[in-house]
Write an enzyme that holds these catalytic residues in place. Sequence first.
Site, PDB file in Angstrom:
ATOM      1  N   ASP A  85       4.885  -4.678  10.462  1.00 11.16           N
ATOM      2  CA  ASP A  85       5.225  -5.673   9.447  1.00 11.16           C
ATOM      3  C   ASP A  85       6.548  -5.210   8.836  1.00 11.16           C
ATOM      4  OD1 ASP A  85       5.322  -7.805   7.788  1.00 11.16           O
ATOM      5  OD2 ASP A  85       3.324  -7.551   6.931  1.00 11.16           O
TER       6      ASP A  85
HETATM    7  C1  BGC Z   1       4.923 -10.604   5.970  1.00 10.75           C
HETATM    8  C2  BGC Z   1       4.717 -11.042   7.403  1.00 10.75           C
HETATM    9  C3  BGC Z   1       5.932 -11.814   7.874  1.00 10.75           C
HETATM   10  C4  BGC Z   1       7.174 -10.961   7.687  1.00 10.75           C
HETATM   11  C5  BGC Z   1       8.442 -11.639   8.170  1.00 10.75           C
HETATM   12  C6  BGC Z   1       6.251  -9.882   5.786  1.00 10.75           C
HETATM   13  O1  BGC Z   1       6.475  -9.599   4.452  1.00 10.75           O
HETATM   14  O2  BGC Z   1       3.862  -9.789   5.559  1.00 10.75           O
HETATM   15  O3  BGC Z   1       3.565 -11.815   7.502  1.00 10.75           O
HETATM   16  O4  BGC Z   1       5.771 -12.200   9.201  1.00 10.75           O
HETATM   17  O5  BGC Z   1       7.309 -10.652   6.317  1.00 10.75           O
HETATM   18  O6  BGC Z   1       8.712 -12.793   7.485  1.00 10.75           O
END
Ligand code: BGC
Length: 716
Positions: A277
Amino acid sequence: MAGTTRLQNFLMRGRRRRIEGRRVRWASLSKERAGGTPPYLDPARPVGERVEDLLGRMTLEEKVGQMSMPPAASAALKGLSAIFAPLLGTANERLLVPPLAATGTSRGATFLATAFPVAMARGASWDPDLERRVHAAIGREARAVGANVLLSPCINLLRHPGWGRAQETYGEDPCHLSRMAAAAVRGIQEEHVMAQPKHFALNSIERDRFHVDVLVGERTLREVYLPHFEAAVGEAGAASVMSAYNKVNGQYAGEHRHLLSEILKGEWGFDGFVMSDWIWGTRSTEDAANNGLDVEAPAPRFYGRRLIEAVKSGKVPVSRIDDSARRVLRKKIEFGLFERPPEIDLSTLCCEEHIALARESASKGMVLLKNDGGLLPLDGGKIGRIALLGRFAKKARLGDMGSSWMRGKGAASPLAGLARRAGGARIDCYAGRSARKAARLAEGADAVVVVASLTPRDEGEWLGSWLPLGGDRERLGLPEREVETIRAATAVSDRVVVVVQAGGAVTMSEWIDEARAVLLAWYPGKEGGRALADVLFGDVNPGGKLPFTIPRGDEQPYPLGAGRPSQEYGYFHGYRYFDKEGLDPLFPFGFGLSYTGYGYADLRLSAEKLPPGGKLEVSFELTNEGERAGEEIAQLYVSCRGSTVPRPVRELKGFLKTPLRPGETKRVGLELPVKDLAYYDEKERAWKVERRRYEVRVGPSSRDLPLAGEFEVVDG
Ligand code: BGC
């Protein structure tokens, strides 16, 4: 071009130029290579051979280059633009290795793409095929902006109804979640885009997501929090998985050997790559690489140069780098990235077909919770005046403003939808604060529709305390202002329909007795207002059912537990907890009304005794007893009596949605593989099917199961 703006066009122009450049280089290189194409560029050769050939040509630096998204310098800028265009990374110019290009969410491909109803709305449709179609459309739009990885679906189990990102997932039950997860992955990958189920694993307290240590026993982990990930990977073949921010039993999920290497890659045989993530999802160089994180996103902070040094100093073996690079390259080859450069086509965004699908999925997800005296559907021919009230009566609500934020422009508000459908009826709409004015309009109206909504301030992805957005809900009721409007209306009218827009459970005890009808509409997306009119006027017979339990009050579920450094996740949550504690929810898991009624009869089980490897066939008769066509979601629950381990009173083990014409009866069937009854034995570290009697119950919700039968599992 439908649904696009100048900014998106500008960003895509740059992307197109780069892709064109690559094509030209590619063509000239092929000419140079008149002597023959290297095996890895030859699509006729087996994938494994191509991967090994390519890997064999790469330096250590180039392999590490496959393990992180773009270099830090450009990452911030690209990250910003990623909401409009995909974030590129892991390209290799020398060897002509195309980049991963990541975009999207479970609600849409980019900020400007079709805004579908939130995933929880689609979870409430209990319709895996619809979910496959929705995610295929999102995948198609992702491909149309040049992406090859979709950061979706989000399949974290809803442990507590107040989780801030409830709207991004599908519900509280692992069986239901597994079916939706597998369908979503299949839909995305049908479009030659890699799915990335997330966040692996146990990410379900928003405020503490970056640091909370989730303490969980092995049995709970295996039976409650992981089955849907296994379905996404093992059954549907997801190409990648996104790790979570939080810790699990003391170790960050992005460097968790047990989760990443032992379970996901080892036991489940996952041959794709794990991407972290974003930003805080990678916490170290050596631990992350050694324990199984393949790609750091969105920029090489711990990987890149630091990872090369760690390999040179012997802290990370080359075999780990080879394994990660191999995983990324394998998926690039399997998904045709070498042969099929992206074809950017912005006309796919918000095309007619996707808009129609957004409307269909919005109306099919709406859950009718109350309809006293058949107030709904509204009879367009008879209604003279509708009072439409509520802060968001004139404004479409698409959901939170975190990473899945979608543009609201052009989205159909409740007013726009109702005005189009109301025929000759007059609509008096008031979105202001004054209870007196709301009451004045409600008085004497043939129908009063109060739209009561949560907002991105109430729930959503948590981006930090510096932003007044997102986070979890410790209080599950509607904001005071919404309740005041409902009260103002119900004080003067007995024809009040409350339309609740939210992503998770909302408690309603304080006002529900006075409302004649309640419709849970979720955040219904770009076509939400029209879908709402479809349901309120009966053009669509509501068939959605709750994918979670709605408590009577905040005290019923155990607390979410935000704000603590660690949080224990127990075996029981949701309806399993309510059933075990003998709690009476406001609406049980699986509940939902319709404008028609359904009868259940004549349960038949294919066997009285079955071996652990067997399969029980369960069939029963379903009758549409009313005068409208509809679709009924029948649910199958199983109880294991006298088990040696604590078990839920009943567990969902299957469901089926069946369309029925008025008066029609159908015999329908569900399969129950006996292995699905196994529990995870912590001591022996193995799944075990108990040789016992099991009870099968079938019906319209977890608390209304009129059909019952029994069978026994015996040694085969
Ligand atoms: C989120 C993810 C997301 C990523 C990119 C993160 O903060 O937890 O779910 O895909 O950002 O946008």
